[in-house]
Design a protein around this motif. Sequence first.
Motif, PDB file in Angstrom:
ATOM      1  N   THR A 159      68.328  57.351  44.095  1.00 58.07           N
ATOM      2  CA  THR A 159      68.074  58.779  43.854  1.00 58.07           C
ATOM      3  C   THR A 159      68.215  59.107  42.370  1.00 58.07           C
ATOM      4  O   THR A 159      67.701  60.136  41.909  1.00 58.07           O
ATOM      5  CB  THR A 159      69.034  59.659  44.677  1.00 58.07           C
ATOM      6  N   ILE A 160      68.887  58.245  41.635  1.00 61.35           N
ATOM      7  CA  ILE A 160      69.024  58.482  40.188  1.00 61.35           C
ATOM      8  C   ILE A 160      67.676  58.389  39.480  1.00 61.35           C
ATOM      9  O   ILE A 160      67.526  58.862  38.347  1.00 61.35           O
ATOM     10  CB  ILE A 160      70.020  57.502  39.545  1.00 61.35           C
ATOM     11  N   LYS A 161      66.685  57.781  40.142  1.00 55.55           N
ATOM     12  CA  LYS A 161      65.359  57.641  39.544  1.00 55.55           C
ATOM     13  C   LYS A 161      64.506  58.894  39.733  1.00 55.55           C
ATOM     14  O   LYS A 161      63.406  58.988  39.186  1.00 55.55           O
ATOM     15  CB  LYS A 161      64.632  56.440  40.151  1.00 55.55           C
ATOM     16  N   THR A 219      64.311  65.661  37.954  1.00 55.31           N
ATOM     17  CA  THR A 219      65.154  66.821  38.259  1.00 55.31           C
ATOM     18  C   THR A 219      64.364  67.918  38.965  1.00 55.31           C
ATOM     19  O   THR A 219      64.951  68.794  39.598  1.00 55.31           O
ATOM     20  CB  THR A 219      65.756  67.392  36.960  1.00 55.31           C
ATOM     21  N   HIS A 232      71.128  54.784  46.407  1.00 53.56           N
ATOM     22  CA  HIS A 232      71.525  54.759  44.996  1.00 53.56           C
ATOM     23  C   HIS A 232      70.336  54.997  44.068  1.00 53.56           C
ATOM     24  O   HIS A 232      70.517  55.375  42.897  1.00 53.56           O
ATOM     25  CB  HIS A 232      72.196  53.424  44.653  1.00 53.56           C
TER      26      HIS A 232
END
Length: 466
Positions: free
Chosen positions: A430-432, A435, A428
């Motif tokens: 990976t949102i950190k 891009t 979870h």
Amino acid sequence: MPNPNHRSLFNALLWVTFFIIYLIVQFLYGSITQAYFWDELNVYYRAAEHLNRFGLGITPDAIPDEFSRGHPILVPFYFGLCFKLFGAFPITAHIAAALLSCLGFHFLYRILSEHIDAVVAFLITLCIFVQPVFLSQSLLLLPEMPLFTATAVALYHYQKHNYKFVCLFLMIALQIKESALVLPPAFILIELLHRKKLEWRPVLALFIIPLLSFCLYFTIQYFQKGYFFYPLHTGLTKFDPYFIRERWNEFKSFAWIEQAHYLFILPALAVLHQYKLISSRLGAFFTIFIVASAFTVLNYFLSRYTVYFLAPFYSYSLYCLYLSFKKQLKLFVPYVVICLIGGIYFWYGNKFSDTDFTPSSHVKNLHSTLQFLRSPEFKGKTIHIDFPLYACYMDKHNGYNTEKSYNTVVGDNHVYDYRVFTFPGNVHDTIKLSTSDTIVKRLSNRYAYTLIYKKHKTVKDSLLFH
């Protein structure tokens, strides 16, 4: 009365069957030689290994808080002793756990075989043994199955009127885990139902002495560590109606629906049909189930926390079903076989859980991840990791090969070249990611997988590196 010779024969057959089932489980999932995972890996193995390395002890200060989490340390002591005698390897812990668990089922069989034909007692015990929650937990370095064994031995001696031994194993149970606090009041309650009055001897043996031993341990813990109960655990206990309702729904689902446990609904109804048994000494099985269920719902719920009272209750339910069928084997045996097959069918679930054998895929995925990180491209690099992967690096005897040519960092505010995410674990987060970070590799084993990302260096990162 059941034939004593038959009891001995089927008791021996039961142990042979245990051995064969474990061989099958090892062949299918490698569970006996499997590396540790999750709470085994991060807490209980480290507690046992600490005692192995720095000296055995049973007082609270023998283990740091990080490993003991404020629990009694009899289970780490047992496994630490096994490590000293046979080596600190996963196979040592898993065989030691299996032997202790088999002992619990042995006493469960002995209780049943005192009241019904040995072949029926054998079938009931085997049916419970192969249920995925009990079989998978029986191989783990965790306190739940040892607590079941202590409970089963106490129940056996209670049927025999051996109050001294009941007292002893209640004290042992209370030194395994705090969940055993439900046992003394449950035994007193069945004693009251059975005798219609309370005498000093059972009150002393079943209630006062066990609870005094528990209070003594946690008083020592207060003087040695400054708390009675570990603050993290007391913080998890919530008495808000919402949380109680949530725990009730989770317990209800696990006890009566998941893993083909719906097959035990009919036997549970048979308990009510045989209501007169509830006030007999065998009624202790039912009383412990009721009191422990309430404690679990009011306190804190994990599926594995139920094994010490669900295993005896399921066996008692099948016994009551046998009586309700008026001892008709042609009706009873097919039903037990269906329950047995239902349990085997759910040995491997469809999601990560320590109450079946799905952790085998999780462990294999961790092995694959560590193997891939030994590739030349990671040499001299800094890799950001998190739980559970970082726990693999904590000890060289935990079953993982953590030989590395790279640096590892844990936690935020670190500069790194690569970052690793696992499921189950920290995927979870990976949102950190930025891009601009790019995925290097995806590794997977059934439901478990790993994502490895390469960090895109910014000007700020370059300055931090230098």
